[in-house]
Design a protein around this motif. Structure first.
Motif, PDB file in Angstrom:
ATOM      1  N   LYS A  40     -34.142  45.976  14.069  1.00 14.24           N
ATOM      2  CA  LYS A  40     -34.082  47.301  14.681  1.00 14.24           C
ATOM      3  C   LYS A  40     -32.857  47.413  15.581  1.00 14.24           C
ATOM      4  CE  LYS A  40     -38.934  48.070  15.204  1.00 14.24           C
ATOM      5  NZ  LYS A  40     -39.890  47.982  16.310  1.00 14.24           N
ATOM      6  N   LEU A  41     -32.601  46.335  16.285  1.00 17.31           N
ATOM      7  CA  LEU A  41     -31.442  46.324  17.186  1.00 17.31           C
ATOM      8  C   LEU A  41     -30.162  46.549  16.388  1.00 17.31           C
ATOM      9  CD1 LEU A  41     -30.965  43.744  20.030  1.00 17.31           C
ATOM     10  CD2 LEU A  41     -29.053  44.376  18.626  1.00 17.31           C
ATOM     11  N   LEU A  42     -30.033  45.830  15.287  1.00 18.06           N
ATOM     12  CA  LEU A  42     -28.828  45.971  14.461  1.00 18.06           C
ATOM     13  C   LEU A  42     -28.749  47.365  13.861  1.00 18.06           C
ATOM     14  CD1 LEU A  42     -28.825  42.502  12.710  1.00 18.06           C
ATOM     15  CD2 LEU A  42     -27.294  43.296  14.505  1.00 18.06           C
ATOM     16  N   GLU A  43     -29.918  47.872  13.510  1.00 17.11           N
ATOM     17  CA  GLU A  43     -29.986  49.214  12.932  1.00 17.11           C
ATOM     18  C   GLU A  43     -29.444  50.245  13.934  1.00 17.11           C
ATOM     19  OE1 GLU A  43     -30.314  51.038   9.614  1.00 17.11           O
ATOM     20  OE2 GLU A  43     -31.074  48.975   9.747  1.00 17.11           O
ATOM     21  N   LEU A  44     -29.840  50.068  15.188  1.00 11.95           N
ATOM     22  CA  LEU A  44     -29.407  50.992  16.239  1.00 11.95           C
ATOM     23  C   LEU A  44     -27.879  50.989  16.388  1.00 11.95           C
ATOM     24  CD1 LEU A  44     -31.728  50.626  19.361  1.00 11.95           C
ATOM     25  CD2 LEU A  44     -31.350  52.642  17.972  1.00 11.95           C
ATOM     26  N   LEU A  45     -27.303  49.804  16.310  1.00  9.13           N
ATOM     27  CA  LEU A  45     -25.858  49.705  16.542  1.00  9.13           C
ATOM     28  C   LEU A  45     -25.049  50.370  15.443  1.00  9.13           C
ATOM     29  CD1 LEU A  45     -25.474  46.089  17.932  1.00  9.13           C
ATOM     30  CD2 LEU A  45     -25.355  48.222  19.174  1.00  9.13           C
ATOM     31  N   LYS A  46     -25.689  50.591  14.311  1.00  8.78           N
ATOM     32  CA  LYS A  46     -24.954  51.165  13.180  1.00  8.78           C
ATOM     33  C   LYS A  46     -24.428  52.569  13.449  1.00  8.78           C
ATOM     34  CE  LYS A  46     -26.526  48.570   9.230  1.00  8.78           C
ATOM     35  NZ  LYS A  46     -27.701  48.398   8.411  1.00  8.78           N
ATOM     36  N   ASP A  47     -25.003  53.250  14.433  1.00 13.69           N
ATOM     37  CA  ASP A  47     -24.540  54.618  14.684  1.00 13.69           C
ATOM     38  C   ASP A  47     -23.174  54.639  15.372  1.00 13.69           C
ATOM     39  OD1 ASP A  47     -24.975  53.979  17.294  1.00 13.69           O
ATOM     40  OD2 ASP A  47     -26.489  55.507  17.674  1.00 13.69           O
ATOM     41  N   GLY A  48     -22.636  53.456  15.708  1.00 18.12           N
ATOM     42  CA  GLY A  48     -21.288  53.412  16.256  1.00 18.12           C
ATOM     43  C   GLY A  48     -21.218  53.526  17.760  1.00 18.12           C
ATOM     44  N   ASN A  49     -22.333  53.820  18.404  1.00 19.33           N
ATOM     45  CA  ASN A  49     -22.306  53.909  19.862  1.00 19.33           C
ATOM     46  C   ASN A  49     -22.477  52.536  20.483  1.00 19.33           C
ATOM     47  OD1 ASN A  49     -21.940  56.651  20.004  1.00 19.33           O
ATOM     48  ND2 ASN A  49     -24.136  57.085  19.986  1.00 19.33           N
ATOM     49  N   SER A  50     -21.876  52.369  21.622  1.00 17.65           N
ATOM     50  CA  SER A  50     -22.047  51.113  22.335  1.00 17.65           C
ATOM     51  C   SER A  50     -23.149  51.275  23.369  1.00 17.65           C
ATOM     52  CB  SER A  50     -20.758  50.704  23.027  1.00 17.65           C
ATOM     53  OG  SER A  50     -19.784  50.458  22.056  1.00 17.65           O
ATOM     54  N   ARG A  51     -23.846  50.186  23.583  1.00 15.40           N
ATOM     55  CA  ARG A  51     -24.966  50.256  24.516  1.00 15.40           C
ATOM     56  C   ARG A  51     -24.988  49.032  25.411  1.00 15.40           C
ATOM     57  NH1 ARG A  51     -26.460  52.261  19.676  1.00 15.40           N
ATOM     58  NH2 ARG A  51     -27.852  54.055  19.589  1.00 15.40           N
ATOM     59  N   THR A  52     -25.585  49.207  26.564  1.00 15.97           N
ATOM     60  CA  THR A  52     -25.822  48.053  27.419  1.00 15.97           C
ATOM     61  C   THR A  52     -27.168  47.453  27.008  1.00 15.97           C
ATOM     62  OG1 THR A  52     -26.973  49.422  29.026  1.00 15.97           O
ATOM     63  CG2 THR A  52     -24.626  49.124  29.355  1.00 15.97           C
ATOM     64  N   PRO A  53     -27.425  46.198  27.363  1.00 23.07           N
ATOM     65  CA  PRO A  53     -28.725  45.607  27.044  1.00 23.07           C
ATOM     66  C   PRO A  53     -29.881  46.447  27.594  1.00 23.07           C
ATOM     67  CG  PRO A  53     -27.225  43.911  27.781  1.00 23.07           C
ATOM     68  CD  PRO A  53     -26.514  45.219  27.962  1.00 23.07           C
ATOM     69  N   GLU A  54     -29.662  47.060  28.750  1.00 29.02           N
ATOM     70  CA  GLU A  54     -30.717  47.898  29.333  1.00 29.02           C
ATOM     71  C   GLU A  54     -31.041  49.087  28.432  1.00 29.02           C
ATOM     72  OE1 GLU A  54     -28.025  46.920  30.956  1.00 29.02           O
ATOM     73  OE2 GLU A  54     -28.861  45.499  32.395  1.00 29.02           O
ATOM     74  N   GLU A  55     -29.972  49.713  27.916  1.00 34.05           N
ATOM     75  CA  GLU A  55     -30.198  50.858  27.024  1.00 34.05           C
ATOM     76  C   GLU A  55     -30.913  50.422  25.757  1.00 34.05           C
ATOM     77  OE1 GLU A  55     -26.856  54.121  27.118  1.00 34.05           O
ATOM     78  OE2 GLU A  55     -25.998  52.131  27.311  1.00 34.05           O
ATOM     79  N   LEU A  56     -30.498  49.277  25.230  1.00 28.68           N
ATOM     80  CA  LEU A  56     -31.153  48.769  24.025  1.00 28.68           C
ATOM     81  C   LEU A  56     -32.630  48.532  24.303  1.00 28.68           C
ATOM     82  CD1 LEU A  56     -28.479  46.289  22.679  1.00 28.68           C
ATOM     83  CD2 LEU A  56     -29.395  48.257  21.462  1.00 28.68           C
ATOM     84  N   ALA A  57     -32.898  47.958  25.470  1.00 25.06           N
ATOM     85  CA  ALA A  57     -34.294  47.678  25.830  1.00 25.06           C
ATOM     86  C   ALA A  57     -35.094  48.978  25.864  1.00 25.06           C
ATOM     87  CB  ALA A  57     -34.354  46.985  27.184  1.00 25.06           C
TER      88      ALA A  57
END
Lengths: 91, 671
Positions: free
Chosen positions: A3-20
């Motif tokens: 799921k984490l990798l899936e999220l990153l596919k949209d091209g946006n960068s995130r902090t670990p907090e945002e991912l959490a």
């Protein structure tokens, strides 16, 4: 982690907090997933200029003549600790 | 006397070495693992009539075959050399550090678990129910603090217990997770037949699913041909390691469920971070920070500017003295206009180098620069760039060469070219020295405003450049998001910061002195028309091209300075210094040179001879001109394309002139 990798596919960068937040889990969980993905070679840390020996990265100081201590003008000084955090990219 | 061998297993930073040293004291020797460059540490100690040999296995993340360390570790354990394996985990972050245990589960060797760094966990308000963990795991578990000498009795006790019980990890819950993975059961069914000592079929199956090359090869060797071909026919998921990894994490979570009590420490964002990471307010906040930073850098710069005016006084005094002793005008000019005048400019420039480096160095130290790059990361995406491009841009504020070299971290060629092309628009250290200095000369208190406008134009420039070049260079689909861990805020280390700032200023000083003096000297000589100003070649050429250069709002002197700035931006100052102060500009100036009316200093001369719109045009022209020849070379070195290097260089030269023209006309409207 899928799921984490899936999220990153949209091209946006995130902090670990945002991912959490988006994965509805804790920061610690995200960090251990990142740990795992890094060791599995799925993501990797982006090297900062002064981390990669400071020498070979600069075009103006070709090679390591005079040792790597001879830093090049204009580049980040070797000992300067850049408090820039860490970036990971998907390999 | 009996002997037993213990192997210490743990991730790096799990406190393994501390434990090893405390156990063995001086009785240790260090060598290399056969055929590998990995350090081998062994030692021994005796207790209750038993000699214990201790093997400090290389620190590794897991039991996969990703590195030499991991392969060595795995082979040592499964070879049966160890009577018991002591698995270390960091009790302050069990979710993370128990991964080693989860990956170990299924290896056929007795073990016990040591939860190290009890003190750190305590500080975090975490308590661990060891008895519950023992029950779930089926192996001895203990809390431990390797740095606490009193904790070792308990360690020896647990060690003896583990040796006696020959305890193995209870894997039934873990295997339930694995069984959910497609293909697990089928593969395990085939592997069961084979006989590889040291491993359970479950463990082998999992490693096979993870695409572990060593295990796959072993299986192929030891399994009967039909079983081997059967498992090969089961399609493997390329992300098998992720699937099994998720099982392991889930198992760890279930294990810790109820066993770890922590006073809830939800991550709270600081006030500042709540603004910076805000969806809407983030960008304005960051832009404001940068602008305030730039304005702030004028504060440390101003006293240094004031120091520079000493040179103006010095110039007059020495000039008068030289004239009074009958020194030839050429020499007087050389001393006053080339040397002293140049130093006056150089010191002023250094003021800004110092100010900008100090303020932005501080912002970086404090952790604000990281937030800035984070906020702009998504804007990068819209330009078709990777978040990584932020770094070359930031480095380019110091030196474009560094920026070009820094673009090396970008693998995609198109994105790399575009990054460098955009990094050129970022004013480098030399520009940061000259532009504020010139702005102050021409616009006085309005200088900060000029800087802000330049910065906004820079952003616009980058945006337009990205639109122009981006189409052929990058596709937005190429971009994959990144994870950016923002550093904690901390107070700047003033000592280190000032050392860095002074070092940087010193470097700039020497580089700038060389360039400015040489350029100034050359142009002084070229323009020195043996007393009659309009006989100099430069004057003739200059006035001849002036009709053209005027279109861009540049008098010929400034145009030549612009051309010189392509070599290095510092060069522009040398040219101005020589052409305006030198012996060939205008009647009024000649009069000033002749001795009596020497009071007029260069600033006033500049103001008298260059109009504000012209000055504005010039400032724009050199800011957005190509950074310098060395940067050009560095760019070629990184992108290996003459075509693109030339394209970018021409684009910047033309672009700078167009911007100068625009600035000039805007200036005409204002003044």
């Amino acid at each position: 982690m899928k799921k984490l990798l899936e999220l990153l596919k949209d091209g946006n960068s995130r902090t670990p907090e945002e991912l959490a937040r988006e994965l509805e889990t804790t920061r610690d969980d995200v960090l251990r997933q990142m740990d795992f993905l890094e060791h599995a070679g799925v993501i990797r840390k982006v090297p900062f200029m002064n981390e990669s020996n400071g020498c070979s990265t600069c075009a103006s100081c070709s090679g390591c003549e005079g040792g790597c201590a001879a830093e090049c003008k204009g580049c980040v000084p070797q000992n300067a600790k850049m408090n820039m955090g860490t970036m990971w990219e998907v390999v | 006397m009996s002997t037993a061998t213990i192997a210490l297993l743990g991730q790096p930073n799990s406190g393994k070495s501390t434990l090893f040293n405390a156990l063995t004291g001086l009785k240790q020797h260090v060598g290399n693992w056969p055929g590998k460059t990995v350090e081998k540490k062994e030692g021994s100690f005796a207790r209750n009539g038993v000699t214990y040999d201790v093997a400090d296995l290389p620190g590794s993340y897991s039991m996969s075959a990703n590195s030499d360390e991991e392969v060595i570790t795995r082979d040592f354990i499964t070879s049966g050399k160890a009577d018991v394996v002591c698995i270390l985990a960091d009790s302050s972050q069990l979710e993370r550090s128990l991964f080693m245990l989860a990956d170990y589960a299924g290896i056929d060797a007795p073990c016990f678990l040591v939860l190290n760094m009890e003190d750190v966990a305590k500080d975090q308000g975490k308590t661990v129910d060891v008895a519950l963990l023992e029950k779930k795991l089926g192996i001895p578990v203990m809390m431990f603090s390797a740095t606490d000498t009193k904790a070792y009795d308990q360690f020896y006790f647990t060690l003896e217990r583990a040796l006696k019980e020959k305890s193995h990890i209870n894997v039934s819950e873990l295997e339930k997770e694995y069984e959910k993975i497609i293909g697990y059961n089928e593969i395990k069914e085939q592997i069961k037949g084979g006989n590889i000592s040291g491993y359970t079929p479950m463990w082998l199956t999992v490693k096979y699913l993870e695409n572990d090359k060593v295990v796959s090869a072993k299986l192929k060797e030891s399994l009967p041909a039909d079983a081997a071909s059967k498992i090969e026919s089961i399609g493997l998921d390329a992300n098998g390691a992720i699937a099994t990894g998720e099982c392991k994490f889930k198992w760890i979570d279930e294990l810790l469920e109820g066993a770890v009590n922590k006073t809830k420490t939800g991550v709270k964002l600081g006030k500042l971070d709540r603004i910076y990471t805000h969806r809407f307010w983030g960008k304005p906040a960051v832009v404001l920070t940068v602008i305030l930073g730039l304005l702030g850098s004028f504060i440390p710069a101003l006293p240094i500017m004031a120091v520079a005016s000493i040179f103006d006084v010095l110039k007059n005094v020495i000039g008068d003295a030289l004239v009074s002793v009958g020194c030839p005008a050429f020499v007087t000019g050389l001393v006053c206009d080339v040397v002293i005048q140049s130093f006056s400019y150089i010191v002023k420039m250094l003021g800004f180098v110092f100010g900008v480096t100090l303020v932005f160095g501080m912002l970086e130290e404090v952790g604000v620069m990281a937030r800035i790059s984070y906020v702009f990361d998504n804007t990068m995406g819209k330009l078709g760039l990777q978040g990584k491009s932020v770094m070359p841009f930031l480095v380019s504020f110091g030196c474009t060469m560094g920026g070009a070299a820094g673009a090396r971290v970008i693998d995609n060629w198109g994105q790399k070219v575009l990054t460098i092309a955009l990094a050129w628009a970022v004013p480098c250290g030399a520009a940061w020295a000259i532009i504020p200095m010139l702005s102050t000369v021409f616009f006085g208190a309005g200088a900060p405003l000029i800087i802000v406008v330049l910065l906004l134009v820079m952003i616009l420039h980058m945006w337009i450049t990205a639109k122009i070049f981006g189409r052929t260079l990058v596709k937005t689909e190429d971009r994959c998001g990144m994870i950016m861990e923002l550093p904690p805020y901390h107070k700047p280390k003033w000592g280190a910061l000032f050392r860095y700032v002074f070092g940087r200023t010193k470097d700039t000083f020497f580089r700038v002195v060389k360039v400015v003096l040489i350029v100034c000297l050359i142009f002084y000589i070229l323009s020195y028309g043996s007393g009659v100003n309009d006989t100099s070649i430069l004057y003739k050429v200059g006035t001849a091209i002036e009709p053209v250069t005027k279109i861009f709002g540049l008098p010929w002197q400034l145009f030549i300075a612009f051309v010189a700035s392509s070599v290095g931006k510092e060069g522009a100052v040398g040219v101005i210094s020589a052409l305006y102060a030198g012996g060939s500009y205008g009647e009024g100036f000649m009069a000033a040179m002749s001795g009596a009316a020497r009071a007029a200093n260069l600033n006033e001369l500049l103001l008298a001879n260059v109009s504000r719109p012209e000055a504005l045009a010039f400032i724009f022209a050199i800011t957005f001109n190509l950074p310098c020849v060395v940067a050009l070379a560095a760019t070629y070195q990184e992108i290996h394309s003459v075509k693109w290097t030339a394209k970018i260089a021409i684009y910047y030269t033309v672009g700078a002139l167009i911007l100068a023209c625009l600035a000039y006309h805007v200036g005409l409207m204002i003044w």
